[in-house]
Design an enzyme around this catalytic site. Structure first.
Site, mmCIF file in Angstrom:
data_model
loop_
_atom_site.group_PDB
_atom_site.id
_atom_site.type_symbol
_atom_site.label_atom_id
_atom_site.label_comp_id
_atom_site.label_asym_id
_atom_site.label_seq_id
_atom_site.Cartn_x
_atom_site.Cartn_y
_atom_site.Cartn_z
ATOM 1 N N ARG A 64 -26.575 -41.494 -10.712
ATOM 2 C CA ARG A 64 -25.955 -40.507 -10.143
ATOM 3 C C ARG A 64 -27.011 -39.238 -9.071
ATOM 4 O O ARG A 64 -26.193 -38.478 -8.298
ATOM 5 C CB ARG A 64 -24.920 -40.230 -10.669
ATOM 6 C CG ARG A 64 -23.648 -39.147 -10.403
ATOM 7 C CD ARG A 64 -22.598 -38.948 -11.414
ATOM 8 N NE ARG A 64 -23.206 -37.962 -12.292
ATOM 9 C CZ ARG A 64 -23.279 -38.103 -13.780
ATOM 10 N NH1 ARG A 64 -21.719 -38.409 -14.150
ATOM 11 N NH2 ARG A 64 -23.889 -36.863 -14.477
ATOM 12 N N TYR A 117 -14.503 -24.619 11.015
ATOM 13 C CA TYR A 117 -14.224 -25.827 11.225
ATOM 14 C C TYR A 117 -13.180 -26.180 10.236
ATOM 15 O O TYR A 117 -12.973 -25.246 8.921
ATOM 16 C CB TYR A 117 -15.608 -26.623 10.009
ATOM 17 C CG TYR A 117 -14.587 -28.157 9.797
ATOM 18 C CD1 TYR A 117 -14.855 -28.736 11.104
ATOM 19 C CD2 TYR A 117 -15.171 -28.799 8.836
ATOM 20 C CE1 TYR A 117 -14.420 -30.498 11.258
ATOM 21 C CE2 TYR A 117 -14.415 -29.940 8.525
ATOM 22 C CZ TYR A 117 -14.351 -31.233 9.616
ATOM 23 O OH TYR A 117 -14.031 -32.328 9.339
ATOM 24 N N ASP A 189 -22.616 -23.639 8.849
ATOM 25 C CA ASP A 189 -22.245 -25.036 8.951
ATOM 26 C C ASP A 189 -23.137 -24.994 10.226
ATOM 27 O O ASP A 189 -22.940 -24.650 11.188
ATOM 28 C CB ASP A 189 -20.876 -25.217 8.977
ATOM 29 C CG ASP A 189 -20.876 -27.193 9.385
ATOM 30 O OD1 ASP A 189 -21.499 -26.838 9.856
ATOM 31 O OD2 ASP A 189 -19.542 -27.120 9.388
ATOM 32 N N LYS A 214 -22.831 -36.666 11.858
ATOM 33 C CA LYS A 214 -22.763 -36.667 13.614
ATOM 34 C C LYS A 214 -23.750 -37.163 13.534
ATOM 35 O O LYS A 214 -24.248 -38.170 13.488
ATOM 36 C CB LYS A 214 -22.237 -34.956 13.449
ATOM 37 C CG LYS A 214 -21.032 -34.459 12.663
ATOM 38 C CD LYS A 214 -20.041 -35.189 13.502
ATOM 39 C CE LYS A 214 -19.035 -34.958 12.323
ATOM 40 N NZ LYS A 214 -17.804 -33.549 12.237
HETATM 41 C C1 LIG Z 1 -17.619 -33.084 10.861
HETATM 42 C C2 LIG Z 1 -17.593 -31.185 10.326
HETATM 43 C C3 LIG Z 1 -17.732 -31.317 9.202
HETATM 44 C C4 LIG Z 1 -17.339 -32.506 8.215
HETATM 45 O O1 LIG Z 1 -18.057 -33.600 8.306
HETATM 46 P P1 LIG Z 1 -17.678 -35.066 7.710
HETATM 47 O O2 LIG Z 1 -18.756 -35.605 7.444
HETATM 48 O O3 LIG Z 1 -16.351 -35.357 8.229
HETATM 49 O O4 LIG Z 1 -16.613 -34.639 6.059
HETATM 50 C C5 LIG Z 1 -17.960 -30.323 8.431
HETATM 51 N N1 LIG Z 1 -18.270 -29.614 9.944
HETATM 52 C C6 LIG Z 1 -18.635 -29.329 10.706
HETATM 53 C C7 LIG Z 1 -18.957 -28.141 12.106
HETATM 54 C C8 LIG Z 1 -17.900 -30.962 11.884
HETATM 55 O O5 LIG Z 1 -17.900 -31.236 13.116
#
Ligand SMILES: *Cc1c(COP(=O)(O)O)cnc(C)c1O
Length: 397
Positions: A64, A117, A189, A214
């Site tokens: 884990r 987000y 972020d 992403k």
């Molecule tokens: C897609 C996204 C997230 C979340 O990512 P996931 O892997 O889909 O949970 C967080 N912040 C931003 C800016 C995003 O575009």
């Protein structure tokens, strides 16, 4: 494996992307760090077992807490971000929410950008408030003016620059400078720019969060998140991740490691095509506004030029007001752009977005908002496809 010693020359990011998190000598000469699946990790002796249990020992004591695959990705990402250490989460959102939870206690005050987000906002409004944390939003364009919203109990200032729907660029250094005067931690972020195009820690950020789903994974075939902390924030982040039992599967981490190898060349192409598409759309008669900080006309352009070293392939357009039928025609006519969530994969996407939920800085545009991800197709083909679909909509709408 690429190790850092005092005599190591400073490597460029492109070189780090290729060499970090790999140790062929430790894995039968294999170029790539293999996928280690596992829960139980055996020790050869009681001494080894006891050393495995020591906090911060990179040899995990239990699956884990990660396997060599996990460590390889985390160490590569930490070096790339220029932070102290990184930790994986099963999704980008999980990295956002646990980074927040890690830092706060009941009675604290948290400031988040009004452009944050959506699901992170929902978490703050639904969960943080339930735990007795005061949640407040700030104008993404506030810059040093954030000082007016800081309180003695402000624990976290959460930035996202540019916002992934509205694309305002934030003055992160000014916000971080102000936040640190009340000892608040700055969480960011950093998914849009990736560690390649925004050096979060050089701009005062304490925790840089990646939705690795992403651009890092880059192929729309895995979900993964990661957070990188400086030395001050690391113990809190790591403890929270472990307390909540956060972990991620080795197969997905492997895909993220593989994605890192080509991140720089992919991002360069995404950014170039995104900007060419944005310029093309700016001159199309159906388009009211293009939201892309790399455009000189964009309100965030000066800050973007000052703080970022590049763009990505994600931006948005606002159409001149049209009805729903016209919008349907536009999306039906698009041949190369998929309609779907997420971004950062090799493929192009276009998605109608609801006007973002705002409580501080009202959404200023009337027409439909469409978020576009420029994929790795030939850019002339992408422009032709967008152009013919917009023309079709105008002719028939
Ligand atoms: C897609 C996204 C997230 C979340 O990512 P996931 O892997 O889909 O949970 C967080 N912040 C931003 C800016 C995003 O575009």
């Amino acid at each position: 494996m690429l190790r850092t010693t005092s005599s190591t020359p400073k490597r460029s990011h492109d070189t780090l992307l290729i060499h970090a998190g790999r140790d062929p000598g430790a894995h039968s000469g294999m170029v790539n760090t293999p996928i280690f699946r596992g829960s139980t990790i055996l020790s050869n002796s009681l001494e080894e077992w006891e050393s495995r249990k020591q906090p911060d020992n990179p040899m995990a004591s239990y699956g884990r807490f990660g396997t060599p695959t996990t460590r390889a990705f985390e160490s590569a990402l930490a070096r790339l971000e220029g932070g102290y250490q990184s930790i994986v989460f099963p999704s980008g959102l999980s990295a956002c929410t646990h980074s927040l939870l890690a830092m706060v206690r009941s009675g604290d005050h948290v400031l988040l950008s009004d452009s944050v987000y959506g699901p992170t906002r929902a978490f703050a409004d639904r969960v943080l408030t339930r735990l007795g944390v005061a949640v407040e939003y700030f104008d993404p364009c506030i810059g040093a003016g954030i000082a007016r919203q800081l309180r003695p109990n402000t624990r976290v200032v959460y930035v996202e620059s540019p916002g992934s729907v509205s694309f305002e660029v934030q003055d992160v250094p000014a916000i971080a400078y102000a936040a640190h005067t009340v000892d608040a931690l700055v969480l960011m972020d950093n998914t849009w720019a990736t560690p390649l195009h925004f050096r979060a820690f050089e701009h005062g950020v304490d925790v840089s969060i990646q939705a690795a789903t992403k651009y890092i994974v880059g192929h729309s075939d895995a979900l993964l998140g990661a957070a990188t902390a400086n030395e001050r924030a690391w113990p809190l982040l790591k403890n929270a991740a472990h307390d909540f039992g956060q972990t991620a599967g080795a197969d997905d981490i492997y895909l993220a490691l593989r994605g890192l190898r080509s991140l720089s060349v992919r991002l360069r192409q995404h950014a170039e095509s995104g900007l060419r598409l944005a310029e093309f759309l700016q001159s199309h008669p159906a388009v009211a506004q293009v939201l892309h900080p790399a455009l000189p006309s964009d309100p965030g352009h000066a800050l973007w030029t000052r703080d970022f070293t590049g763009a990505s392939g994600l931006f948005a357009i606002v159409l001149k007001p049209v009805g729903r039928d016209a919008l349907c025609q536009l999306f039906d006519a698009l041949e190369l752009f998929g309609i779907g969530l997420s971004w950062g994969g090799f493929e192009s996407l276009a998605l109608p977005m609801d006007a973002p939920l705002r409580t501080i800085r009202p959404w200023a545009f009337e027409g439909p908002l469409i978020r576009i991800h420029a994929g790795l197709e030939d850019c002339d083909d992408l422009m032709r496809d967008m152009g013919q679909a917009l023309d079709f909509m105008r002719r028939h709408g």
